[in-house]
Design a protein around this motif. Structure first.
Motif, mmCIF file in Angstrom:
data_model
loop_
_atom_site.group_PDB
_atom_site.id
_atom_site.type_symbol
_atom_site.label_atom_id
_atom_site.label_comp_id
_atom_site.label_asym_id
_atom_site.label_seq_id
_atom_site.Cartn_x
_atom_site.Cartn_y
_atom_site.Cartn_z
ATOM 1 N N THR A 122 -4.487 13.793 0.600
ATOM 2 C CA THR A 122 -5.279 13.918 1.694
ATOM 3 C C THR A 122 -4.066 13.466 2.778
ATOM 4 O OG1 THR A 122 -4.801 11.341 1.434
ATOM 5 C CG2 THR A 122 -6.705 11.816 0.226
ATOM 6 N N ASN B 217 -4.535 -3.353 8.519
ATOM 7 C CA ASN B 217 -4.512 -2.405 9.177
ATOM 8 C C ASN B 217 -5.758 -1.630 8.330
ATOM 9 O OD1 ASN B 217 -3.861 -2.334 6.308
ATOM 10 N ND2 ASN B 217 -2.464 -1.239 6.699
ATOM 11 N N TYR C 249 -10.565 6.043 -1.598
ATOM 12 C CA TYR C 249 -10.135 7.331 -2.117
ATOM 13 C C TYR C 249 -9.862 8.212 -1.592
ATOM 14 C CZ TYR C 249 -8.286 9.174 -6.625
ATOM 15 O OH TYR C 249 -7.262 10.070 -7.199
ATOM 16 N N GLU C 250 -11.241 8.693 -0.928
ATOM 17 C CA GLU C 250 -10.969 10.067 -1.464
ATOM 18 C C GLU C 250 -10.230 10.975 1.329
ATOM 19 O OE1 GLU C 250 -14.993 11.939 -0.599
ATOM 20 O OE2 GLU C 250 -15.104 11.737 -2.313
ATOM 21 N N ALA C 251 -9.945 9.148 1.931
ATOM 22 C CA ALA C 251 -9.445 9.119 2.976
ATOM 23 C C ALA C 251 -8.208 9.027 3.215
ATOM 24 C CB ALA C 251 -10.500 8.004 4.101
ATOM 25 N N TRP C 252 -7.964 8.022 1.734
ATOM 26 C CA TRP C 252 -6.444 7.574 2.423
ATOM 27 C C TRP C 252 -5.294 7.663 0.628
ATOM 28 C CZ3 TRP C 252 -10.078 4.551 4.341
ATOM 29 C CH2 TRP C 252 -9.927 4.088 5.643
ATOM 30 N N ILE D 38 -9.493 15.765 6.582
ATOM 31 C CA ILE D 38 -9.791 14.745 6.408
ATOM 32 C C ILE D 38 -11.684 13.923 6.195
ATOM 33 C CG2 ILE D 38 -10.972 12.373 8.150
ATOM 34 C CD1 ILE D 38 -8.725 13.622 10.425
ATOM 35 N N ASN D 39 -11.726 13.169 5.017
ATOM 36 C CA ASN D 39 -12.087 12.794 4.417
ATOM 37 C C ASN D 39 -13.185 13.859 3.156
ATOM 38 O OD1 ASN D 39 -12.633 10.248 4.913
ATOM 39 N ND2 ASN D 39 -14.301 11.136 6.628
ATOM 40 N N THR E 163 -9.559 15.442 16.161
ATOM 41 C CA THR E 163 -11.166 15.231 14.826
ATOM 42 C C THR E 163 -10.660 15.405 13.540
ATOM 43 O OG1 THR E 163 -11.484 17.330 15.838
ATOM 44 C CG2 THR E 163 -12.227 15.415 17.023
ATOM 45 N N PRO F 206 -9.661 15.510 0.224
ATOM 46 C CA PRO F 206 -8.814 15.710 -0.035
ATOM 47 C C PRO F 206 -8.733 16.668 -1.522
ATOM 48 C CG PRO F 206 -10.300 13.722 -1.164
ATOM 49 C CD PRO F 206 -11.256 14.592 0.026
ATOM 50 N N PRO G 255 -12.423 9.805 13.199
ATOM 51 C CA PRO G 255 -12.475 10.999 11.880
ATOM 52 C C PRO G 255 -12.797 10.825 11.112
ATOM 53 C CG PRO G 255 -10.558 11.658 13.756
ATOM 54 C CD PRO G 255 -10.772 10.105 13.965
ATOM 55 N N SER G 256 -11.429 8.937 10.253
ATOM 56 C CA SER G 256 -11.623 9.653 8.845
ATOM 57 C C SER G 256 -13.345 8.156 8.532
ATOM 58 C CB SER G 256 -10.681 8.281 8.316
ATOM 59 O OG SER G 256 -10.145 7.100 9.655
ATOM 60 N N LEU G 257 -13.872 8.114 9.355
ATOM 61 C CA LEU G 257 -14.591 7.406 9.904
ATOM 62 C C LEU G 257 -15.910 7.913 9.445
ATOM 63 C CD1 LEU G 257 -14.370 3.843 12.224
ATOM 64 C CD2 LEU G 257 -13.927 4.460 10.090
ATOM 65 N N ASP G 258 -15.899 9.139 9.646
ATOM 66 C CA ASP G 258 -17.443 10.055 9.288
ATOM 67 C C ASP G 258 -17.346 10.541 8.653
ATOM 68 O OD1 ASP G 258 -19.627 11.920 10.748
ATOM 69 O OD2 ASP G 258 -17.604 13.493 12.142
ATOM 70 N N THR G 259 -18.135 9.652 7.856
ATOM 71 C CA THR G 259 -18.565 9.714 6.122
ATOM 72 C C THR G 259 -19.774 9.128 5.990
ATOM 73 O OG1 THR G 259 -18.536 9.776 4.185
ATOM 74 C CG2 THR G 259 -16.736 8.571 5.965
ATOM 75 N N ASN H 56 -4.131 -4.784 1.853
ATOM 76 C CA ASN H 56 -4.462 -5.015 3.477
ATOM 77 C C ASN H 56 -5.651 -6.614 3.530
ATOM 78 O OD1 ASN H 56 -7.786 -4.823 4.217
ATOM 79 N ND2 ASN H 56 -6.827 -2.840 4.243
ATOM 80 N N ASP I 162 0.520 -0.867 0.205
ATOM 81 C CA ASP I 162 -0.357 0.064 -0.138
ATOM 82 C C ASP I 162 0.842 0.913 0.404
ATOM 83 O OD1 ASP I 162 -2.515 -1.080 -0.119
ATOM 84 O OD2 ASP I 162 -2.675 -1.572 1.904
ATOM 85 N N TRP J 50 -15.252 5.964 -0.649
ATOM 86 C CA TRP J 50 -14.332 6.471 0.612
ATOM 87 C C TRP J 50 -12.727 6.320 0.914
ATOM 88 C CZ3 TRP J 50 -15.146 2.809 5.263
ATOM 89 C CH2 TRP J 50 -14.468 3.450 6.652
ATOM 90 N N SER K 164 -16.543 6.729 20.499
ATOM 91 C CA SER K 164 -16.859 7.674 19.162
ATOM 92 C C SER K 164 -15.645 7.170 18.595
ATOM 93 C CB SER K 164 -15.739 8.552 20.759
ATOM 94 O OG SER K 164 -14.893 8.603 20.311
#
Lengths: 343, 264
Positions: free
Chosen positions: A193, B260, B195-198, A181-182, A159, A184, B120-124, B205, A42, B193, B117
């Motif tokens: 990103t 991961n 692509y936008e986050a990572w 975050i989210n 956050t 990009p 943050p990266s899951l908050d979509t 993985n 990756d 998701w 909680s």
């Protein structure tokens, strides 16, 4: 004609998919015990990984090559199936959803191959605010972080990471905007990103003849008596080697050292290293330097990747999604019409 | 009132439904079958209330730990069963499906049910959609597993209580088809998701790789139904094997291996 039928064969698709499935199943079980090899997958595009890592550990990675070959053959087989369907559209139009999925998968796989061959990745590249960070995989291009703001919750958890970035080709601006975050920054296969953030020491606050001064790389102090102190470099953790050379150890604060250039009021010049864990060199004593505390600078770790196949893959994804919905509709339509008693 | 009370009541309702199905199996009665179906519908309603409540409390679809995903998987399986029973009246087949559902619930009970909680990266919206589609897909694959098992049983005992072989085969193929469609959409949304986050849309993985394997396996199954040799018994066996791959992807990787992937 026989060869074409063989290329479009359903049985060929099943055989190829089965072999690819078994190879990947077996191969993936090597992932957990060999993270040094497979975690890199990756971190770079596939062609780079094959050249830099897989080739050097063929005992563990040999299966990847036949797997890739099978996937390429499956791609060709799927493309042939779609073309064959397109030639018989008048009689087979009701299978449109299913064959749109085939076309979507062909585009997705082609997009992946294109990205794997012509793309590059910089994963979590530390970019200090206010400096240009060169992109090693894209010579002559730089990433600049003009502002960085981490958003921290009352619990202390970060956050968000908001960076204002510019992408430069030499001095020419290619892309500028906010990255969080989210959200990009995207353009023509380029994606930026946020990955993480941190802070690193960039200098020290000293008391100089009773007055606090900040000394970091580039600082210049011109005193009234005509003496002049300039900081050439700051190393947060350094040590003196056996041959007198300075050895850089890490980015973390350990044994900090400053490379200074000092000209006394009488015009005598000195240049050398001052290790803060030791007393200052004798020539600096007249300055009465006393280190107080380190000065930190924030950095934003950004991922910047280029994937020339991203748009092709996106088109494939859209077609696949439309194909799924059409296949679903046609499935129930056929059921209602009872034109296919057995699926 | 505890937000899990409705879940516990739903579990009880499912358990009673299984007992009613067992009763129906030994003393066939249409009334008992209807009671069992009523209990499953009631249980599903209670579990839905619990799910909505937990969603409200968390502020996001609560599927971020093993308890929550087992909860959601169980809810998806119940909804999937209701779809098949209301549409095709598959009757005593519910025994097999609801036993599987009780296993999921049994595995969840005793695990940490807190609502952590969200990182943050899951908050979509992509996250909720990706997970919901994934577990709905898994539920249809679980349904195909149950129907495949029933097909093999029916081929041996030829019980009048179970649907005939042709219907079981048809339902199995439908479950695989619907599961495959949902799982394909889940993979596509996961790709957007990622692509936008990572910054890349396919991750190597181990969870990502096995999700691709699940997709490839069921894509193969969608084709295998056209091969005469694989119809019927072969297809039933593949459905059982396929669910093994699903279970390894969902539970095996998280519990036995390291990954991961954000949801491992």
């Amino acid at each position: 004609m026989r060869f074409w039928k063989f290329c479009c064969s359903l049985k060929l698709a099943i055989v190829l998919a089965t072999l690819a499935t078994f190879l990947l199943m077996g191969g993936s079980l090597l992932f957990p015990g060999n993270s040094q090899l497979f975690d890199q997958l990756d971190q770079m595009v596939l062609s780079d990984w094959l050249v830099s890592f897989a080739n050097r550990k063929l005992v563990l990675s040999w299966w990847f090559y036949p797997f890739l070959l099978l996937m390429i053959l499956l791609l060709i087989n799927t493309a042939c199936c779609f073309i064959d369907w397109a030639f018989h559209l008048r009689s087979r139009w009701r299978k449109g959803g299913e064959y749109l999925i085939h076309l979507g998968i062909v585009l997705l796989l082609s997009g992946y191959i294109l990205g794997a061959l012509g793309g590059w990745r910089h994963i979590a590249l530390p970019c200090t605010v206010g400096t240009l960070t060169p992109l090693l995989n894209w010579p002559g291009h730089y990433l600049a972080v003009d502002k960085f703001k981490p958003v921290i919750a009352p619990s202390g958890q970060p956050t968000d990471m908001i960076s204002e970035v510019r992408l430069l080709a030499g001095e020419k601006l290619l892309l500028a905007g906010k990255v969080q975050i989210n959200q990009p920054l995207l353009k023509n296969g380029l994606v930026i990103t946020p990955a993480s953030f941190g802070r690193k020491p960039e200098g020290f606050i000293f008391r100089l003849k009773g007055q606090p001064v900040t000394l970091k790389a580039g600082s210049l102090i011109q005193r009234q008596d005509g003496s002049r102190l300039k900081v050439l470099r700051f190393l947060p953790d350094a040590r003196l080697g056996q041959n007198g050379q300075i050895l850089y150890r890490s980015q973390r604060l350990g044994s900090p050292a400053l490379e200074l250039s000092f000209t006394t009021s009488t015009g005598r010049h000195w240049q050398g290293w001052y290790f803060l864990t030791q007393p200052p060199p004798p020539i600096l004593r007249e300055l009465q330097l006393r280190p107080l505390q380190p000065v930190f600078i924030n950095y934003s770790s950004l991922t910047i990747n280029y994937d020339p196949g991203a748009r092709l893959a996106a088109a494939g994804g859209i077609l696949t999604a439309i194909g799924c919905l059409l296949a679903l509709v046609s499935f129930y339509h056929k059921r209602r019409k009872q034109d296919r008693p057995v699926i | 009132m505890n937000n899990l009370l409705f879940f516990q009541l739903a579990a009880l309702s499912y358990l009673l439904a299984v007992l009613f199905y067992l009763w129906h199996f030994f003393r066939p009665s249409d009334l008992i079958r209807k009671y069992a179906l009523g209990l499953i519908s009631g249980g599903f309603l209670l579990q839905t209330i619990s799910l909505v409540w937990r969603w409200q409390l968390a502020g996001f679809l609560p599927v971020t730990n093993l308890f929550s995903t087992l909860f959601f998987f169980s809810w998806a399986l119940a909804s999937c069963y209701l779809y098949f029973d209301l549409r095709y009246r598959i009757g005593a087949s519910g025994l097999f499906v609801m036993l599987l559902n009780l296993l999921l619930i049994g595995f969840a009970i005793g695990r940490d049910s807190s609502l952590p909680s969200l990182i943050p990266s899951l908050d979509t919206i992509y996250f909720s959609t990706h997970i919901a589609l994934s577990f709905l897909g898994y539920a249809f694959f679980a349904m195909a597993f149950s129907l495949g098992g029933l097909y093999l049983i029916q081929a041996r005992i030829k019980s009048p209580l179970l649907p005939d072989l042709l219907l079981l085969r048809k339902l199995n193929e439908e479950a695989v088809f619907l599961g495959f469609i949902l799982f394909t959409l889940c993979m596509l949304i996961g790709g957007i998701w990622a692509y936008e986050a990572w910054g890349y849309w396919f991750s190597w993985n181990i969870k990502g790789v096995w999700s691709f394997l699940v997709w490839l396996f069921y894509a193969g199954m969608c084709h295998a139904k056209f091969v005469r040799r694989w119809q019927g018994t072969g297809y039933a066996l593949l459905s059982i094997l396929g669910f093994g791959v699903v279970l390894f992807t969902y539970l095996g990787i998280g519990l036995l291996l390291e990954s991961n992937h954000p949801l491992s």
